[in-house]
Motif scaffolding. Sequence first.
Motif, PDB file in Angstrom:
ATOM      1  N   VAL A   6       0.850  -1.204   0.000  1.00 37.25           N
ATOM      2  CA  VAL A   6       0.000   0.000   0.000  1.00 37.25           C
ATOM      3  C   VAL A   6       0.880   1.247   0.000  1.00 37.25           C
ATOM      4  O   VAL A   6       0.679   2.174  -0.785  1.00 37.25           O
ATOM      5  CB  VAL A   6      -0.944  -0.015   1.233  1.00 37.25           C
ATOM      6  N   VAL A   7       1.904   1.238   0.862  1.00 36.88           N
ATOM      7  CA  VAL A   7       2.814   2.399   0.934  1.00 36.88           C
ATOM      8  C   VAL A   7       3.456   2.622  -0.429  1.00 36.88           C
ATOM      9  O   VAL A   7       3.524   3.745  -0.940  1.00 36.88           O
ATOM     10  CB  VAL A   7       3.908   2.170   2.009  1.00 36.88           C
ATOM     11  N   LYS A   9       2.416   1.694  -3.380  1.00 38.78           N
ATOM     12  CA  LYS A   9       1.446   2.132  -4.387  1.00 38.78           C
ATOM     13  C   LYS A   9       1.111   3.613  -4.194  1.00 38.78           C
ATOM     14  O   LYS A   9       1.052   4.382  -5.150  1.00 38.78           O
ATOM     15  CB  LYS A   9       0.182   1.282  -4.257  1.00 38.78           C
ATOM     16  N   GLU A  10       0.911   4.002  -2.941  1.00 36.30           N
ATOM     17  CA  GLU A  10       0.424   5.368  -2.702  1.00 36.30           C
ATOM     18  C   GLU A  10       1.549   6.401  -2.621  1.00 36.30           C
ATOM     19  O   GLU A  10       1.373   7.539  -3.003  1.00 36.30           O
ATOM     20  CB  GLU A  10      -0.408   5.393  -1.410  1.00 36.30           C
ATOM     21  N   GLN A  11       2.708   6.000  -2.104  1.00 37.26           N
ATOM     22  CA  GLN A  11       3.741   7.012  -1.857  1.00 37.26           C
ATOM     23  C   GLN A  11       5.047   6.765  -2.608  1.00 37.26           C
ATOM     24  O   GLN A  11       5.952   7.596  -2.564  1.00 37.26           O
ATOM     25  CB  GLN A  11       4.045   7.081  -0.353  1.00 37.26           C
TER      26      GLN A  11
END
Length: 495
Positions: A6-7, A9-11
């Motif tokens: 998630v990290v 993908k998002e950041q």
Amino acid sequence: MANRSVVLKEQGIGALLSDPELYCEFAMVGDRPEAGALEPIAVHDPATGRQVGSIAAFDAAQSAAAVDSAQRAFAVWSELLPQERSAILRRWFELMVEAREDLAIIMSLEQGKPISESRGEIDYAASFVEFYAEETKRPNIESVTSHLPDAEVEIWREPAGVAALITPWNFPSAMITRKAAAALAAGCTCVVHPSSETPFSATALAVLARRAGMPAGAFNVVTGSAPTIVEPWMADPRVRVVSFTGSTEIGRLLYRQSATTVKRLVMELGGHAPFIVFADADLDQAVSEAVKAKFATSGQDCLGANRFFVERGVYERFCDKFAAAADRLSVGPGLDDPDIGPMMNQKAFDKQVEHVEDALAKGGRLLAGGKGHAAGALFFSPTVIADVAADAKIMNEETFGPVAAICPFDSEAEVIARANDTEYGLVAYLHTNNPRRIYRASRALQFGMVAVNRTKVTGAPIPFGGYKQSGIGREGARLGMEAFTEVKYVCRDWR
Ligand code: NAP
């Protein structure tokens, strides 16, 4: 892993690092990061297919300007005292060691390498910088007594000039430092083209080089489409050395291109290693080394064993044990630290399929794997095929993946002839407990490196390189600096 995904993908990659500045999407030329004139190139995580970032794409003019920068820096770098160069290289080494985990994460994300292997590669990459930081201080003591009655003669080693370093994706850090540390130690400056599939390991090294105090322009990482970047270097007479690691096909192309300006060449090219097991070998040890020789770096290794020749008396037992060991290997994304990661790209995956289908069509017996793996689109199961025909593709071409081909042999003379029957000559693996045979076979094998009863042979102090079309010159050891130097002979009259 879920959180990490998630990290990511998002950041982006930077958010996964303790030192986010190590993640750099720009080329590193002169004293600063630089954007490219062309559309940036997307970089993907081969484990998921997701884009993890994009890297600056230089055009030909920017690429040529990088040589200007290296040429200016040459005037400074080549004039430093050896201990001054050494201190900067030493600091670069220390910073790499401190940043080991971040560098390994970057590598596993862009290359797919199991994180333990990425950490191992960072150690290996740093070891070249450490080694050449020492080596640059060692005096050159080549001397000759004058052959003339009235003259004194001297031999000097001088740095050759700007070096172009072109490196592959399978060892995105170590293939750079193995060249760059030797070049810099010799007093040369460099322009580096890393593979566009793994550029972030290279730009991270450049960030650390600057922090280590490397003068602007001494170590430039130039990113973008390979022909666009490299062709101007090959035509530029100021580039005096080309050191390339990659496929034999591109090596041949660069060999031709370098002819117009007669450059010095180092080529570390493809391999097609034989792995020979005699009946007198320790079979369990041979199997455990065979697993390393085939499946390390997910088989995407120039040192990877492709052709397994096993003496008939122990053939079936070796096949059974090797296949069982392959079946036990775990497969998954690099950051999960499996035994086997993904293939680098679709072309690499397709080659596994092609070589397996061809071997089976020519009578091979499938003992393990044989197809893609459920872990994802680019994962291939560890595969073992017995009774592979001599004319199968896998016995004649580099497979560069986790597929092992085995066939029996009956005599020493036969197996040596078959092992040597290839255009490649990088490394050969030999398993036997007969000392006379070790000597005879080591002499007879036409390979630059022979590993006897073991697999790991590499390291900074040894000369790495191949016979025949596996390359030209050697990297590592004192020899690794040779191509980056010119020899000057001075003859002084006494009269
Ligand atoms: P590759 O396709 O030959 O690429 C190597 C480098 O050359 C990359 O930087 C690539 O850039 C660049 N390149 C590609 N096309 C070019 C062109 N037309 N002109 C100039 N440069 C060009 O090899 P790879 O697939 O990355 O690596 C796998 C091969 O490397 C295998 O054959 C393996 O055996 C060999 N290898 C040898 C050693 C050794 O020490 N002997 C070590 C590791 C690997 P892009 O990636 O951006 O296209």
